[in-house]
Design an enzyme around this catalytic site. Sequence first.
Site, PDB file in Angstrom:
ATOM      1  N   GLN A 111       0.845  -1.200   0.000  1.00  0.00           N
ATOM      2  CA  GLN A 111       0.000   0.000   0.000  1.00  0.00           C
ATOM      3  C   GLN A 111       0.875   1.243   0.000  1.00  0.00           C
ATOM      4  O   GLN A 111       0.373   2.352  -0.090  1.00  0.00           O
ATOM      5  CB  GLN A 111      -0.900   0.006   1.240  1.00  0.00           C
ATOM      6  N   HIS A 131      -1.606   1.248  -4.305  1.00  0.00           N
ATOM      7  CA  HIS A 131      -2.040   2.647  -4.169  1.00  0.00           C
ATOM      8  C   HIS A 131      -1.170   3.594  -4.987  1.00  0.00           C
ATOM      9  O   HIS A 131      -1.138   4.796  -4.737  1.00  0.00           O
ATOM     10  CB  HIS A 131      -2.068   3.069  -2.695  1.00  0.00           C
TER      11      HIS A 131
HETATM   12  P1  NAD Z   1      -1.734   2.926   8.442  1.00  0.00           P
HETATM   13  O1  NAD Z   1      -1.084   4.226   8.697  1.00  0.00           O
HETATM   14  O2  NAD Z   1      -3.212   2.846   8.428  1.00  0.00           O
HETATM   15  O3  NAD Z   1      -1.233   1.847   9.518  1.00  0.00           O
HETATM   16  C1  NAD Z   1       0.105   1.579   9.745  1.00  0.00           C
HETATM   17  C2  NAD Z   1       0.187   0.503  10.830  1.00  0.00           C
HETATM   18  O4  NAD Z   1       1.549   0.172  11.009  1.00  0.00           O
HETATM   19  C3  NAD Z   1      -0.355   0.960  12.190  1.00  0.00           C
HETATM   20  O5  NAD Z   1      -1.254  -0.010  12.687  1.00  0.00           O
HETATM   21  C4  NAD Z   1       0.902   1.057  13.067  1.00  0.00           C
HETATM   22  O6  NAD Z   1       0.677   0.662  14.396  1.00  0.00           O
HETATM   23  C5  NAD Z   1       1.835   0.081  12.389  1.00  0.00           C
HETATM   24  N1  NAD Z   1       3.259   0.396  12.535  1.00  0.00           N
HETATM   25  C6  NAD Z   1       3.865   1.592  12.399  1.00  0.00           C
HETATM   26  N2  NAD Z   1       5.208   1.458  12.512  1.00  0.00           N
HETATM   27  C7  NAD Z   1       5.435   0.131  12.748  1.00  0.00           C
HETATM   28  C8  NAD Z   1       6.610  -0.635  12.941  1.00  0.00           C
HETATM   29  N3  NAD Z   1       7.842  -0.077  12.896  1.00  0.00           N
HETATM   30  N4  NAD Z   1       6.465  -1.968  13.179  1.00  0.00           N
HETATM   31  C9  NAD Z   1       5.243  -2.540  13.211  1.00  0.00           C
HETATM   32  N5  NAD Z   1       4.102  -1.861  12.998  1.00  0.00           N
HETATM   33  C10 NAD Z   1       4.197  -0.549  12.774  1.00  0.00           C
HETATM   34  O7  NAD Z   1      -1.121   2.406   7.094  1.00  0.00           O
HETATM   35  P2  NAD Z   1      -1.671   1.372   6.022  1.00  0.00           P
HETATM   36  O8  NAD Z   1      -2.481   0.303   6.641  1.00  0.00           O
HETATM   37  O9  NAD Z   1      -0.511   1.042   5.204  1.00  0.00           O
HETATM   38  O10 NAD Z   1      -2.691   2.187   5.081  1.00  0.00           O
HETATM   39  C11 NAD Z   1      -2.856   3.532   5.012  1.00  0.00           C
HETATM   40  C12 NAD Z   1      -2.528   4.228   3.720  1.00  0.00           C
HETATM   41  O11 NAD Z   1      -1.416   4.998   3.995  1.00  0.00           O
HETATM   42  C13 NAD Z   1      -2.157   3.449   2.532  1.00  0.00           C
HETATM   43  O12 NAD Z   1      -3.055   3.781   1.532  1.00  0.00           O
HETATM   44  C14 NAD Z   1      -0.778   3.964   2.095  1.00  0.00           C
HETATM   45  O13 NAD Z   1      -0.818   4.243   0.717  1.00  0.00           O
HETATM   46  C15 NAD Z   1      -0.628   5.234   2.834  1.00  0.00           C
HETATM   47  N6  NAD Z   1       0.683   5.636   3.341  1.00  0.00           N
HETATM   48  C16 NAD Z   1       1.837   5.221   2.749  1.00  0.00           C
HETATM   49  C17 NAD Z   1       3.055   5.616   3.269  1.00  0.00           C
HETATM   50  C18 NAD Z   1       4.312   5.155   2.578  1.00  0.00           C
HETATM   51  O14 NAD Z   1       4.337   4.997   1.365  1.00  0.00           O
HETATM   52  N7  NAD Z   1       5.398   4.909   3.337  1.00  0.00           N
HETATM   53  C19 NAD Z   1       3.122   6.409   4.408  1.00  0.00           C
HETATM   54  C20 NAD Z   1       1.907   6.836   4.984  1.00  0.00           C
HETATM   55  C21 NAD Z   1       0.705   6.422   4.449  1.00  0.00           C
END
Ligand code: NAD
Length: 259
Positions: A111, A131
């Site tokens: 994602q 995404h």
């Molecule tokens: P989310 O933000 O909804 O959830 C992230 C999850 O990861 C949370 O439950 C959190 O507790 C957990 N988490 C955070 N750091 C962690 C770690 N080091 N170890 C274990 N768990 C950890 O994200 P999602 O479910 O991927 O979906 C949300 C949307 O956010 C997606 O559509 C995505 O495209 C977008 N997004 C992407 C990025 C990226 O590309 N890096 C960053 C932010 C959001």
Amino acid sequence: MIQGSDPSTAAQMEVVARWVAEARSVVVLTGAGVSTDSGIPDFRGPNGIWTKDPAAQRLSSIDAYVSDPELRRRAWKLRLEHPAWKARPNPAHLALADLEHRVRLDLLVTQNIDGLHHAAGNSPDRIIEIHGTLREYMCLSCGSRGPMEQALDRVRAGEDDPSCLRCGGILKSATVSFGQSLDPVDLARAAEAAATSDLFLAVGTSLTVFPAAGLPEIAASNGARVVVVNAEPTPLDGQAASVFRGSVSTILPALLSLL
Ligand code: NAD
């Protein structure tokens, strides 16, 4: 269900490592939690962008983006400063590359829009960026695409909301905002892989954004073992064969070290 983060974790690792080693088809779904240790904040975790500033969700709405030039200017400024440009793969990304090259990984559905699975060395033809990607721009009118760096160069040169050079349409990162459809070919390929997998890893995702969050359910309902690795509980934990609650960049390398 086996719960992690206690003395039984080592035994749990051994069990899950055996499942991976014996699996016929391994599919992985990753979320923003895989990239937090690379310095890219997630949306919904304790330090998430939306947890700290719920109003920031508007930046991810296609209707707001199209109708509000001020929001587009803010979005371009944020793209210029996005932590993805300096980010490097962390041990979780590297463990998933290792899983593909040394053990087995049939499909990696992410994602994330940051491109870090490519940077870590997973094969592009085994990655679905469900995404989209921040590394390209696209025109909302004619669909033309190009490297994001070209659009950012125009922003740096003074255009605060650059328009399409071909048709004059609105440009945006080639990411899927709320209100936009996912690529149906990618979605069908991901659903098919989930349905035919026998081991499905859901890693660093809150499993709340559909349809991506439905993939492990598809896997589970077709008989796959689903393993969840996440810092916080997810709605799928009750259906999972095993749940590790903790850091993906610690748990995944530890799991791979047993394989
Ligand atoms: P989310 O933000 O909804 O959830 C992230 C999850 O990861 C949370 O439950 C959190 O507790 C957990 N988490 C955070 N750091 C962690 C770690 N080091 N170890 C274990 N768990 C950890 O994200 P999602 O479910 O991927 O979906 C949300 C949307 O956010 C997606 O559509 C995505 O495209 C977008 N997004 C992407 C990025 C990226 O590309 N890096 C960053 C932010 C959001």
